[in-house]
Structures are given as C-alpha cells and as structure tokens.
Write a protein that holds these residues in place. Structure first.
Motif, PDB file in Angstrom:
ATOM      1  N   ALA A  52      -4.442   5.987   8.898  1.00 30.35           N
ATOM      2  CA  ALA A  52      -5.233   7.609   9.273  1.00 30.35           C
ATOM      3  C   ALA A  52      -4.485   7.785  10.727  1.00 30.35           C
ATOM      4  CB  ALA A  52      -6.037   7.685   9.148  1.00 30.35           C
ATOM      5  N   GLU A  53      -4.151   6.981  11.820  1.00 31.78           N
ATOM      6  CA  GLU A  53      -4.059   7.329  12.987  1.00 31.78           C
ATOM      7  C   GLU A  53      -2.528   8.156  13.073  1.00 31.78           C
ATOM      8  OE1 GLU A  53      -7.304   4.058  13.803  1.00 31.78           O
ATOM      9  OE2 GLU A  53      -4.991   4.665  12.158  1.00 31.78           O
ATOM     10  N   VAL A  54      -1.778   7.635  12.046  1.00 28.82           N
ATOM     11  CA  VAL A  54      -0.306   8.333  11.942  1.00 28.82           C
ATOM     12  C   VAL A  54       0.100   9.405  10.673  1.00 28.82           C
ATOM     13  CG1 VAL A  54       0.700   6.301  12.906  1.00 28.82           C
ATOM     14  CG2 VAL A  54       0.617   6.492  10.468  1.00 28.82           C
ATOM     15  N   ALA A  55      -0.929   9.654   9.441  1.00 29.64           N
ATOM     16  CA  ALA A  55      -0.328  10.287   8.117  1.00 29.64           C
ATOM     17  C   ALA A  55      -0.384  11.827   8.636  1.00 29.64           C
ATOM     18  CB  ALA A  55      -2.307  10.310   8.271  1.00 29.64           C
ATOM     19  N   HIS A  56      -0.625  12.230  10.258  1.00 25.90           N
ATOM     20  CA  HIS A  56      -0.586  13.959  10.573  1.00 25.90           C
ATOM     21  C   HIS A  56       1.095  13.802  10.110  1.00 25.90           C
ATOM     22  CE1 HIS A  56      -1.137  12.268  14.269  1.00 25.90           C
ATOM     23  NE2 HIS A  56      -0.348  12.850  14.642  1.00 25.90           N
ATOM     24  N   PHE A  57       2.386  12.697  10.300  1.00 22.88           N
ATOM     25  CA  PHE A  57       3.419  12.583  10.807  1.00 22.88           C
ATOM     26  C   PHE A  57       4.481  13.695  10.123  1.00 22.88           C
ATOM     27  CE2 PHE A  57       4.093   8.894  13.307  1.00 22.88           C
ATOM     28  CZ  PHE A  57       3.335   8.834  14.211  1.00 22.88           C
ATOM     29  N   LYS A  58       4.928  14.071  11.107  1.00 16.78           N
ATOM     30  CA  LYS A  58       5.905  15.399  10.056  1.00 16.78           C
ATOM     31  C   LYS A  58       6.817  14.872   8.625  1.00 16.78           C
ATOM     32  CE  LYS A  58       7.030  18.413  14.028  1.00 16.78           C
ATOM     33  NZ  LYS A  58       7.865  19.585  14.354  1.00 16.78           N
ATOM     34  N   ASN A  59       6.767  13.752   8.693  1.00 15.67           N
ATOM     35  CA  ASN A  59       7.487  13.099   7.584  1.00 15.67           C
ATOM     36  C   ASN A  59       6.317  12.515   6.241  1.00 15.67           C
ATOM     37  OD1 ASN A  59       6.553  11.026   8.991  1.00 15.67           O
ATOM     38  ND2 ASN A  59       7.975   9.924   8.477  1.00 15.67           N
ATOM     39  N   ASP A  60       5.350  13.194   6.559  1.00 16.55           N
ATOM     40  CA  ASP A  60       3.941  12.858   5.572  1.00 16.55           C
ATOM     41  C   ASP A  60       4.232  11.094   5.004  1.00 16.55           C
ATOM     42  OD1 ASP A  60       2.475  13.132   3.073  1.00 16.55           O
ATOM     43  OD2 ASP A  60       3.427  14.284   2.097  1.00 16.55           O
ATOM     44  N   PRO A  61       3.852  10.875   5.700  1.00 17.74           N
ATOM     45  CA  PRO A  61       3.966   9.511   4.943  1.00 17.74           C
ATOM     46  C   PRO A  61       3.576   8.623   4.172  1.00 17.74           C
ATOM     47  CG  PRO A  61       2.758   9.298   7.263  1.00 17.74           C
ATOM     48  CD  PRO A  61       3.211  10.524   7.612  1.00 17.74           C
ATOM     49  N   VAL A  62       1.711   9.057   3.874  1.00 19.12           N
ATOM     50  CA  VAL A  62       0.839   9.309   2.902  1.00 19.12           C
ATOM     51  C   VAL A  62       1.743   9.386   1.533  1.00 19.12           C
ATOM     52  CG1 VAL A  62      -1.441   9.478   2.025  1.00 19.12           C
ATOM     53  CG2 VAL A  62      -0.838   8.986   4.556  1.00 19.12           C
ATOM     54  N   GLY A  63       2.167  11.077   1.949  1.00 20.52           N
ATOM     55  CA  GLY A  63       3.095  11.566   0.475  1.00 20.52           C
ATOM     56  C   GLY A  63       3.774   9.970   0.067  1.00 20.52           C
ATOM     57  N   LEU A  64       4.768  10.160   1.088  1.00 22.73           N
ATOM     58  CA  LEU A  64       5.998   8.705   0.959  1.00 22.73           C
ATOM     59  C   LEU A  64       5.588   7.642   0.558  1.00 22.73           C
ATOM     60  CD1 LEU A  64       8.019   8.725   4.335  1.00 22.73           C
ATOM     61  CD2 LEU A  64       8.692  10.128   1.877  1.00 22.73           C
ATOM     62  N   MET A  65       4.279   7.339   0.418  1.00 30.04           N
ATOM     63  CA  MET A  65       4.387   5.880   0.228  1.00 30.04           C
ATOM     64  C   MET A  65       3.766   6.850  -1.920  1.00 30.04           C
ATOM     65  SD  MET A  65       5.062   4.016   1.607  1.00 30.04           S
ATOM     66  CE  MET A  65       6.339   4.756   2.372  1.00 30.04           C
ATOM     67  N   ARG A  66       2.800   7.199  -2.029  1.00 32.35           N
ATOM     68  CA  ARG A  66       2.067   8.145  -3.088  1.00 32.35           C
ATOM     69  C   ARG A  66       3.825   7.947  -3.560  1.00 32.35           C
ATOM     70  NH1 ARG A  66      -2.651  12.128  -0.975  1.00 32.35           N
ATOM     71  NH2 ARG A  66      -4.009  10.045  -0.806  1.00 32.35           N
ATOM     72  N   THR A  67       4.548   8.387  -3.256  1.00 28.38           N
ATOM     73  CA  THR A  67       5.754   9.327  -4.275  1.00 28.38           C
ATOM     74  C   THR A  67       6.580   7.046  -4.927  1.00 28.38           C
ATOM     75  OG1 THR A  67       6.387  11.222  -3.303  1.00 28.38           O
ATOM     76  CG2 THR A  67       8.060   9.839  -4.519  1.00 28.38           C
ATOM     77  N   LEU A  68       6.123   6.769  -4.018  1.00 29.06           N
ATOM     78  CA  LEU A  68       6.553   5.700  -3.804  1.00 29.06           C
ATOM     79  C   LEU A  68       5.677   4.615  -5.744  1.00 29.06           C
ATOM     80  CD1 LEU A  68       7.923   2.701  -1.233  1.00 29.06           C
ATOM     81  CD2 LEU A  68       6.686   2.438  -3.698  1.00 29.06           C
ATOM     82  N   ALA A  69       4.855   4.371  -4.961  1.00 30.91           N
ATOM     83  CA  ALA A  69       3.827   4.190  -6.064  1.00 30.91           C
ATOM     84  C   ALA A  69       3.894   4.268  -7.192  1.00 30.91           C
ATOM     85  CB  ALA A  69       2.207   4.166  -6.046  1.00 30.91           C
ATOM     86  N   GLN A  70       4.827   6.028  -7.283  1.00 29.70           N
ATOM     87  CA  GLN A  70       4.877   6.516  -8.961  1.00 29.70           C
ATOM     88  C   GLN A  70       6.901   5.838  -9.168  1.00 29.70           C
ATOM     89  OE1 GLN A  70       2.661   7.767 -10.491  1.00 29.70           O
ATOM     90  NE2 GLN A  70       2.142   7.464  -9.476  1.00 29.70           N
ATOM     91  N   GLU A  71       7.324   5.284  -8.978  1.00 35.55           N
ATOM     92  CA  GLU A  71       8.434   4.883  -9.209  1.00 35.55           C
ATOM     93  C   GLU A  71       8.125   3.983 -10.398  1.00 35.55           C
ATOM     94  OE1 GLU A  71      10.879   4.906  -4.726  1.00 35.55           O
ATOM     95  OE2 GLU A  71      10.539   2.663  -5.970  1.00 35.55           O
TER      96      GLU A  71
END
Length: 210
Positions: A52-71
């Motif tokens: 959570a300490e980096v979840a606010h980064f501009k590249n949206d790391p949480v969103g990136l991984m959620r998208t990956l999980a939908q591949e």
C-alpha cells in the motif's frame, strides 16, 4: 528482465514448481508474476502483492496487477494490496515469497511512511510461509561493510546486513546463487547510472523457514 537461461535458473533456485503458492512482492510490471503463473499452473497460486505504501504511484501498480490477473490463462493470479506488515493477512500460506530488487527499499523513507520496518516485514514473511518454505531475495549489492547506509542514495544494500536481518526473524540461509554476480561493479554508483544499469552486482539468497 534477464535472459531465459537466467530466468529458468532463478526459478529453479527459488524451488517454484507446479502447484506452488508464490507471493511476488512489489511485482513492478508483473514480469515475474507472469513467469510464476506459467510455472505453478492451474493447481498453483500467485499473489501479486503491491505494498500500500506504493499504491499511489502514477503508473497505478495495483491497477496494472489487476489487469494482469484478467489476462487469458491467469486465473491462478490474484492482485493484492495492503500495508507491508499486513501481507500475512492479505494472502494465504505460501511455499515461496519472492522479493526482487526491493528488499533495500525496506530501509527507505518511502516504505517506512506507514511505520513498517525491515524487521516487521521479515516477521510477516515468516508468518505467511509454510514450514520449509523459501524466502528468496535478489538485490543490488553494496560495498562490504556499508550496511544499510546506501539504500536511500544508491539503492544498494550490503548482503551481510540482509542475512543478519532475515536470520533474526527465525530464517536459516539455505543457499546462495552467483548467476547475477558482477565483479566489475564498483558498488559506489547508483544502480540507475547508465554505466551500470542492468548490470549491477546482484546477490541471490534463499532462506528457509524451519
């Protein structure tokens, strides 16, 4: 990423097999998460854990991984985000916890914004790993004797300090891998310097939970 032979060697070193449960800590673009997903197969599980300490980064790391999980074919991947010290509550018991080029960040101001320390994180890893499970750490080596003094400036850490910290949490060092070593690295420049970027001297430790 590394060439395919080094990737395969590191996966073997980490003891990741079909059916394994793996926690990929701070997965970046998800390259390792994808590799682990392929290896563990439909009977395995990969937690792509974004602190959570980096979840606010501009590249949206949480969103990136959620998208990956939908591949397609990634049904065995779950994107998870929580405070570093809450990793154990956010995931299931694991065979392997994988920390790639991130451990040094545990000693930076950014990762300590929510009060986490390296000791706290190591205890969380110990709690989450199954008995006999592997805690694998890959990181940029700092000069011998420098301890944690270069984590913020050079993004490096003395391997001896890592070993001492992890063993203090109850782990035992089981093996080391030299495949990413580089004797020509002066250890005195930032890892992003063009003269060394991608070629830093990197140590690889596998600790085991007794």
């Amino acid at each position: 990423m590394y060439d395919q032979s080094k990737q395969s060697e590191l996966i073997r070193f980490a003891r990741i097999d079909a059916g394994s449960t793996v926690i990929d800590v701070y997965p970046g673009d998800g390259d390792w998460t994808r590799l682990f997903s392929d290896v563990v197969g439909p009977e395995g599980r990969v937690y792509s854990f974004v602190p959570a300490e980096v979840a606010h980064f501009k590249n949206d790391p949480v969103g990136l991984m959620r998208t990956l999980a939908q591949e397609p074919g990634r049904e065995n991947v779950e994107a998870v985000s929580a405070d570093l010290v809450a990793m154990a509550e956010a995931t299931q018991p694991a065979d392997v916890v994988w920390v790639h080029l991130f451990y040094h960040d545990l000693h930076t101001a950014l990762m300590q914004t929510r009060g986490a320390t390296a000791a706290d994180f190591n205890r969380a890893v110990y709690q989450r790993l199954k008995s006999g499970g592997s805690y694998v750490i890959v990181d940029h080596a700092a000069a011998t004797g420098s301890g944690t003094s270069n984590t913020q400036t050079l993004h490096r850490i003395d391997p001896t300090s890592v070993r001492e910290e992890v063993e203090a949490a109850g782990f035992a060092l089981e093996a080391q891998c030299a495949t990413l070593a580089n004797k020509d690295d002066p250890h005195s420049i930032k890892v992003f310097d063009p003269t060394i970027k991608g070629k830093t001297d990197r140590f690889v430790y596998r600790f085991v939970k007794p």
